[in-house]
Design a protein around this motif. Structure first.
Motif, PDB file in Angstrom:
ATOM      1  N   PHE A  19       0.828  -1.204   0.000  1.00 10.37           N
ATOM      2  CA  PHE A  19       0.000   0.000   0.000  1.00 10.37           C
ATOM      3  C   PHE A  19       0.863   1.255   0.000  1.00 10.37           C
ATOM      4  N   ASN A  20       1.868   1.283   0.856  1.00 11.42           N
ATOM      5  CA  ASN A  20       2.726   2.464   0.940  1.00 11.42           C
ATOM      6  C   ASN A  20       3.581   2.640  -0.308  1.00 11.42           C
ATOM      7  N   LEU A  21       4.008   1.542  -0.913  1.00  8.97           N
ATOM      8  CA  LEU A  21       4.746   1.658  -2.165  1.00  8.97           C
ATOM      9  C   LEU A  21       3.865   2.232  -3.264  1.00  8.97           C
ATOM     10  N   ARG A  27       1.752   8.318  -6.047  1.00  9.80           N
ATOM     11  CA  ARG A  27       1.013   9.403  -5.402  1.00  9.80           C
ATOM     12  C   ARG A  27      -0.498   9.167  -5.532  1.00  9.80           C
ATOM     13  N   ASP A  28      -0.907   7.911  -5.267  1.00 11.16           N
ATOM     14  CA  ASP A  28      -2.308   7.551  -5.483  1.00 11.16           C
ATOM     15  C   ASP A  28      -2.687   6.459  -4.481  1.00 11.16           C
ATOM     16  N   PHE A 191       2.539   2.301 -20.151  1.00 13.15           N
ATOM     17  CA  PHE A 191       1.993   3.302 -21.072  1.00 13.15           C
ATOM     18  C   PHE A 191       1.472   4.522 -20.326  1.00 13.15           C
ATOM     19  N   PHE A 192       0.669   4.281 -19.285  1.00 18.50           N
ATOM     20  CA  PHE A 192       0.097   5.417 -18.560  1.00 18.50           C
ATOM     21  C   PHE A 192       1.157   6.178 -17.783  1.00 18.50           C
ATOM     22  N   LEU A 193       2.149   5.496 -17.246  1.00 21.93           N
ATOM     23  CA  LEU A 193       3.233   6.198 -16.557  1.00 21.93           C
ATOM     24  C   LEU A 193       4.009   7.075 -17.532  1.00 21.93           C
ATOM     25  N   GLN A 199       8.457   8.609 -16.291  1.00 19.17           N
ATOM     26  CA  GLN A 199       9.299   7.595 -16.920  1.00 19.17           C
ATOM     27  C   GLN A 199      10.229   6.904 -15.926  1.00 19.17           C
ATOM     28  N   SER A 200      10.713   7.626 -14.922  1.00 17.56           N
ATOM     29  CA  SER A 200      11.658   7.023 -13.978  1.00 17.56           C
ATOM     30  C   SER A 200      11.005   5.892 -13.180  1.00 17.56           C
ATOM     31  N   THR A 201       9.741   6.066 -12.808  1.00 15.67           N
ATOM     32  CA  THR A 201       9.030   5.008 -12.084  1.00 15.67           C
ATOM     33  C   THR A 201       8.833   3.788 -12.968  1.00 15.67           C
ATOM     34  N   ALA A 202       8.456   4.037 -14.240  1.00 21.32           N
ATOM     35  CA  ALA A 202       8.272   2.925 -15.183  1.00 21.32           C
ATOM     36  C   ALA A 202       9.575   2.166 -15.382  1.00 21.32           C
ATOM     37  N   ARG A 203      10.683   2.885 -15.511  1.00 24.34           N
ATOM     38  CA  ARG A 203      11.976   2.225 -15.710  1.00 24.34           C
ATOM     39  C   ARG A 203      12.405   1.465 -14.464  1.00 24.34           C
TER      40      ARG A 203
END
Length: 528
Positions: A19-21, A27-28, A191-193, A199-203
């Motif tokens: 949940f915290n991750l 941020r959701d 795609f949504f990220l 992009q950094s989170t997706a990578r």
């Protein structure tokens, strides 16, 4: 039960951590809730949480270390780095392959959080000191000759086997074919990220899955370690990305078509959540496993110190077997596994038959049939029985009789048929009586073995079981009596001879001094 509670309870750490991750990376809160739900109902996590092994604990500590790293690089506080060191150190001591995810963390900080590089480097220095015994153990393992107990590297299975296992569990062939659906869900999240400039989170999440998978494949070229459970710590990144993709897809569709969006959510929930759990609950995927206690009790009752227990190997390249066997089997008898490298199965069985009183073979898996064929060609099958709930144990002996096999010597005769002695082996379902005839004995009669008990009040007749056939010319004449329907009680094992043309005509037995013994000879008393 107490031992199984430890991995189950520690694995629950993953629920709040997921949940915290989700909340911190995206941020959701909604993504956090969905990710926590995915962890709580993930069949693969549930499976390993029931196991008295380290995989569920490693998975929970690994995702905790992942969250503490993300938290530390943002807050840059000493206490956060200290907590990260503790979690990472614990995860590494629980399982060696956590080192793959330490490397992911290094690339994450260097590539996208360079301002936290100094804090991370100091943490690694402290962690390195704490891991001095770990490095010593790694060195010892690397030079021990251990080759693992799983299969070799097969990169294609990373997609077709590992992905569905980490998301849906290894429940059924239906879900094993859903690797393309996992890729689609993961791709939607990427795609949504990307579209929203994250992009950094997706990578980072992609790297968290791909780099350990690559390193595990490379390790599997040297050791037999290519199993989904050795990549279980990558599951959080998969579940987080899928959770984000589903939440984002729902919001995108519901903006235009709210009914379609909620219908899609209901369908995906039923298909991807409910069905895997139902399949897990109603299939052999449940943690029923091998009845080790039943096997232990059977072997303890039957196997002697001069016997051999022969197992089917898990991997013919190593000869390794399930380590649980050595945990439960504490018998002084030798144990060996086939097939194995540089060992001719038939030749080993021939030599073992000459050395040991009996060979007890436990057939299982894909490699059991050639071993069983070699045993039947080179030895004599004595018994074939169930052990526990789901195992079979077959007893084989050399074709040539060993004098030490005769547990109860006798010297009785009926006509030209002379009995040297007998042995009796008993299990819950079967009584095996082995008769040893004097070489050269002949007769046209049949031998019967009776299990005689008390009078049955309902019928007024003795309770009994029977097996009969002509005396076999083999070194051992084996008779089996089914005990399944025999009530508990005390019984006498009796032997006799009769004329097949006139079954009521019994032959008389005589001892060495030509004294009459009777038409039936009581060999032994047994209890059920």
């Amino acid at each position: 039960i107490a031992m199984r509670l430890l991995p189950a309870l520690l694995n629950l750490i993953g629920v709040p951590v997921m949940f915290n991750l989700g909340r911190r990376l995206y941020r959701d809160d909604h993504v956090g809730y969905v990710a926590a739900l995915f962890w709580a109902i993930n069949p693969y996590q549930i499976w390993h949480s029931q196991d008295v092994r380290n995989y569920a604990i490693w998975s929970a500590l690994s995702v905790l270390a992942m969250w503490l790293l993300v938290h530390a690089v943002e807050k840059k506080r000493r206490i956060d780095w200290l907590l990260y060191i503790v979690a990472e150190c614990a995860a590494l001591y629980i399982f060696f392959f956590q080192i793959f995810f330490v490397l992911v963390g290094a690339l994450y900080v260097y590539q996208w959080r360079r301002k936290a590089w100094r804090g991370w480097l100091l943490s690694m220095i402290v962690l390195g000191v704490l891991l001095i015994p770990w490095f010593g153990q790694a060195w010892a393992l690397a030079h021990s000759g251990y080759k693992g107990t799983a299969g070799g590297a097969n990169p294609a299975e990373l997609i077709t086997r590992f992905l569905p296992a980490l998301v849906f569990g290894e429940t059924s062939p239906i879900f094993a074919k859903l690797w393309n659906l996992v890729l689609i869900f993961f791709g939607v999240g990427v795609f949504f990220l990307w579209r929203r400039g994250r992009q950094s989170t997706a990578r980072f999440l992609s790297l968290y899955v791909c780099l350990p998978a690559l390193l595990l494949t490379l390790a599997a070229t040297r050791m037999n370690v290519f199993l989904p459970r050795y990549l279980i710590a990558a599951a959080p990144a998969l579940l987080l990305m899928i959770a984000y993709g589903l939440v984002s897809l729902h919001r995108w569709v519901s903006y235009e078509q709210p009914r379609i969006a909620w219908s899609g959510v209901a369908f995906l929930a039923a298909f991807c959540v409910v069905l895997p759990l139902l399949t897990y609950w109603h299939s052999d995927y449940r943690k029923t496993g091998t009845d080790w206690f039943g096997l232990r009790d059977y072997l303890t009752t039957h196997v002697r110190s001069d016997d051999l227990v022969l197992l089917t190997t898990l991997d013919p390249n190593t000869g390794n077997v399930d380590p649980s066997f050595n945990y439960y089997f504490r018998n002084p008898a030798d144990a060996y596994s086939l097939p194995r490298p540089n060992v001719d199965t038939a030749d080993y069985i021939r030599r073992a038959a000459q050395r040991y009183r009996a060979i007890w073979f436990i057939p299982s898996g894909d490699y059991a049939r050639p071993i069983d064929l070699a045993l039947r060609e080179n030895t004599q099958l004595i018994s074939d029985q169930g052990a526990g709930e789901n195992l079979i144990v077959r007893e084989y002996r050399a074709r040539e009789l060993k004098p030490t096999e005769i547990d109860h010597p006798l010297a009785i005769r009926s006509g030209d048929l002379a009995l040297r002695g007998y042995s009796i082996e008993q299990s819950a379902a079967q009584l095996t009586v082995i008769l040893f005839w004097q070489p050269g004995s002949t007769t046209t009669d049949k031998v019967f073995i009776h299990l005689i008990g008390a009078i049955n009040p309902a019928t007024g007749s003795p309770l009994w079981a029977q097996d009969d056939h002509p005396p076999l010319p083999a070194a051992r004449d084996v008779y089996t009596l089914n005990l399944t329907d025999v009530p508990p009680g005390s019984y006498a094992v009796q032997i006799g001879l009769y004329d097949p043309a006139n079954p009521s005509q019994r032959r008389t037995w005589f001892n060495q001094t030509a004294e009459q013994v009777g038409e039936s000879v009581t060999l032994s008393a047994v209890s059920k």
